[in-house]
Design a protein around this motif. Structure first.
Motif, PDB file in Angstrom:
ATOM      1  N   ILE A 143       6.693   7.984   1.454  1.00  0.00           N
ATOM      2  CA  ILE A 143       5.704   6.925   1.668  1.00  0.00           C
ATOM      3  C   ILE A 143       5.760   5.909   0.542  1.00  0.00           C
TER       4      ILE A 143
ATOM      5  N   GLN B 111       0.843  -1.188   0.000  1.00  0.00           N
ATOM      6  CA  GLN B 111       0.000   0.000   0.000  1.00  0.00           C
ATOM      7  C   GLN B 111       0.877   1.236   0.000  1.00  0.00           C
TER       8      GLN B 111
ATOM      9  N   LEU C  35       5.630  -1.635 -11.608  1.00  0.00           N
ATOM     10  CA  LEU C  35       4.697  -1.895 -12.694  1.00  0.00           C
ATOM     11  C   LEU C  35       3.427  -1.073 -12.595  1.00  0.00           C
TER      12      LEU C  35
ATOM     13  N   VAL D 291      -2.326   0.737  -4.270  1.00  0.00           N
ATOM     14  CA  VAL D 291      -1.359  -0.350  -4.232  1.00  0.00           C
ATOM     15  C   VAL D 291      -0.238  -0.093  -5.237  1.00  0.00           C
TER      16      VAL D 291
ATOM     17  N   THR E  98       1.025  10.052  -6.919  1.00  0.00           N
ATOM     18  CA  THR E  98       0.907  11.396  -7.461  1.00  0.00           C
ATOM     19  C   THR E  98       1.957  11.669  -8.520  1.00  0.00           C
TER      20      THR E  98
ATOM     21  N   PHE F 132       0.945   5.586  -1.186  1.00  0.00           N
ATOM     22  CA  PHE F 132       0.268   6.780  -0.690  1.00  0.00           C
ATOM     23  C   PHE F 132      -1.215   6.772  -1.059  1.00  0.00           C
ATOM     24  N   SER F 133      -1.507   6.500  -2.316  1.00  0.00           N
ATOM     25  CA  SER F 133      -2.918   6.529  -2.719  1.00  0.00           C
ATOM     26  C   SER F 133      -3.334   5.249  -3.424  1.00  0.00           C
TER      27      SER F 133
END
Lengths: 201, 207, 240
Positions: free
Chosen positions: C180, C99, C123, C104, C128, C101-102
């Protein structure tokens, strides 16, 4: 019932990935209806209502019609028709049975059909998955719709409050109206960026 | 109106994004690079031309009262075809535009043109109008994304301009690629256009 | 009443035609999309093994799939050998997921026979642009994403973001503004590498079917017959 999942969705949809300020969904009504505080609140309520019901309806369609028959490529058509009919039914129902609510929210409903946020959240519910690969279940999808609408309303109300005051401010002529609205949104979005990186998992 | 005028009105005078304020969501969301901007512009133009043409062709057969749902079905069909085409043949673009490809169906520009023009005009002029509006949309997207890409990463279309000229050290402000940058760029461009309009009005008024 | 019926009929007709057209179009594009998906994964596997095998052998590598269990779910990893005849594994490939930041982040990792990272390839991700998405960016003038080069030669069990390090681990410089994302990639590689290592060192499980117990002599005889048949096939195949 995984309550931590629900908390994560709520914090994410309202603050970290706010539908308007973080995902760019629902900009047209955001700019168009945020001039007065009361209309902003009214629009917000209508959007929360529609987004929740739309999430429920589209999730059901995906799970019971699109997936079992393997016709996922019809998702766009199916979802937008479901949303359009849903809004139509809500409008007719409200007009007949809840006239007071209709007079407050009714005018916004047709605008919501083409609101990116509604179709957006419907598709996001289907595409999102948790770290272990599981997708959103029914409750999580409906909750995502609800909290997404709440996030939209929060942004909308913030904008309206600021814009009402901007009407009285001494602005350069060329920035009055839309330009200053966008620049204000930039500042609010910057503030919301501060929520990114919040460790909630 | 003449074919040329029909075509070019969508470029600047009636630019769907900058003048008519339609299609704002994708204009801010996908303009993180010029490549994405052009991609989205072309995809939306394809949908626009396809749907306007068919709607204009069928306008006599579509009952007035259910015209909006039927327009939506026709537009959604084209959007799905473009979506599948991109997924199969240009997967990189499909990935970077992501959610906003199916969202073309609620792009106010397309439904707006169908309602305002295609349902009332001949097939040929609807096609020209759609092409013009699509190009105008693409122009707006390229404009916004060039500002954002350059200010955000110092490159244009993937080519790091300053580095190529030998000037190191220009980092760019990542903020411009993030949501606040989108809003800010839009606000400044609209402000500039409004300033331009007021200046023109003042010049004419002064005469 | 009749009017509503007529209107709905028209709407259904239009919808039906649209659905039919899309079904037709889908039948074209679906095989392409699936081909792409398979090709991307195969390509990624080959990509992370570059340099470990000679160029001309790259297309003929044999990937033996094996299963991992991560968090109760079954995942796959591959043991790579040079050709059908070769019995020894010269490389390992696994796809780690974590997981970010936003969403998988999926990273394909290729290691050599000593279980040291050859290279990685991010992949899939929904990070962001400009921050986490830089994990896939190739700098102008370079040939591979700069993020990948930071993992080369590291021990996949102990890769860690530089600022989290306490000198016991292999450092990976974090992406600017995307700690992250980097952490996600590192920790997912750690997790999956540990599972792969465990699977590789576990003794092979022999399942004995209580209904069908055959004697050891019979097993040996069958094995000898299979070897003989294989040798025959190779001899006649080699003669072609």
């Amino acid at each position: 019932m995984d309550f931590s999942h629900l908390v994560v969705i709520a914090v994410s949809s309202i603050f970290i990935n706010n539908f308007v300020l973080g995902r760019f969904l629902g900009i047209c009504p955001f700019i168009g209806v945020s001039k007065k505080l009361e209309s902003a609140v009214g629009m917000g309520m209508a959007v929360i209502f529609v987004m929740t019901l739309a999430s429920i309806a589209t999730y059901t369609v995906q799970k019971f019609i699109l997936d079992p028959f393997g016709i996922q490529y019809l998702q766009t058509i199916a979802f937008i028709l479901v949303i359009a009919s849903l809004v139509q039914f809500i409008e007719m129902f409200m007009k007949k049975n809840m006239p007071s609510l209709y007079s407050a929210l009714g005018i916004f409903l047709p605008l919501i059909t083409t609101n990116c946020a509604v179709l957006g959240v419907a598709i996001l519910n289907i595409d999102s998955s948790w770290a272990d690969g599981t997708r959103y279940n029914f409750i999580e999808s409906a909750w995502n719709g609800f909290t997404g609408g709440v996030g939209f309303t929060v942004a909308l109300v913030l904008m309206a409050g600021i814009r009402e005051r901007l009407e009285l401010a001494d602005l350069p002529e060329s920035l009055k109206g839309l330009p200053i609205a966008f620049i204000t949104s930039a500042l609010i979005a910057m503030a919301f960026l501060g929520f990114s990186g919040m460790s909630i998992m | 109106m003449s074919v040329m005028k029909n075509l070019t009105k969508g470029f600047f005078k009636e630019n769907p994004v900058l003048v008519l304020a339609l299609g704002l969501c994708p204009s801010l969301a996908v303009t993180t690079s010029i490549e994405n901007g052009i991609g989205m512009g072309l995809a939306a133009t394809a949908v626009l031309i396809g749907s306007s043409t068919i709607i204009s062709f069928l306008k006599k057969f579509i009952p007035e009262s259910i015209r909006i749902p039927i327009f939506i079905v026709i537009i959604a069909t084209f959007v799905t075809m473009i979506d599948l085409t991109l997924q199969a043949f240009i997967p990189a673009l499909s990935k970077s535009l992501g959610l906003f490809i199916p969202l073309i169906v609620v792009n106010c520009i397309i439904l707006g043109r169908a309602e305002a023009y295609a349902s009332k005009n001949s097939v040929f002029s609807s096609m020209i109008d759609a092409l013009g509006m699509g190009i105008g949309f693409t122009i707006a997207l390229v404009l916004i994304s060039s500002v954002r890409e350059f200010a955000g990463t110092g490159s244009l279309f993937g080519y790091p301009l300053f580095q190529l000229m030998g000037i190191e050290g220009f980092q760019g402000s990542i903020m411009m690629i993030l949501p606040p940058g989108g809003f800010l760029t839009m606000g400044l461009i609209l402000g500039f256009m409004q300033w331009n309009k007021l200046r023109k009005k003042a010049k004419e008024g002064g005469r | 009443m009749g009017n509503i019926f007529k209107l709905s009929a028209i709407l259904f007709l239009v919808g039906g035609i649209a659905a039919g057209m899309l079904a037709f179009y889908n039948s074209f594009t679906k095989p392409e999309i699936e081909k792409l998906k398979a090709a991307t994964e195969a390509e990624a596997r080959q990509y992370v093994l570059k340099g470990l095998f000679p160029e001309d052998k790259m297309d003929a590598l044999i990937y033996d799939a094996d299963s991992l269990e991560i968090g109760g779910k079954k995942e796959i990893f591959w043991k790579v050998r040079e050709s059908e005849q070769e019995r020894n594994y010269k490389a390992f490939v696994f796809l780690s997921k974590g997981q970010g930041f936003s969403g998988v982040v999926e990273t394909m990792v290729g290691t050599d026979a000593n279980f040291r990272i050859n290279t990685v390839k991010v992949l899939k991700h929904t990070e962001t642009p400009g921050l986490g998405a830089e994990s896939q960016t190739i700098r102008y003038g370079e040939e591979e994403p700069y993020f990948e080069t930071r993992f080369k030669g590291d021990d996949p069990l102990i890769v860690i973001v530089e600022k989290d390090d306490n000198d016991e681990f292999d450092n990976v410089e974090s992406l600017t503004g995307a700690t992250i994302t980097t952490r996600a990639v590192c920790s997912s590689i750690n997790k999956y590498a540990a599972a792969v290592k465990e699977k590789l060192s576990a003794p092979p499980v022999i399942y004995v079917d209580p209904e069908n117990i055959i004697s050891v002599e019979e097993i040996l005889k069958k094995h000898k017959e299979e070897e003989a048949a294989k040798a025959e096939a190779e001899k006649s195949g080699g003669a072609e």
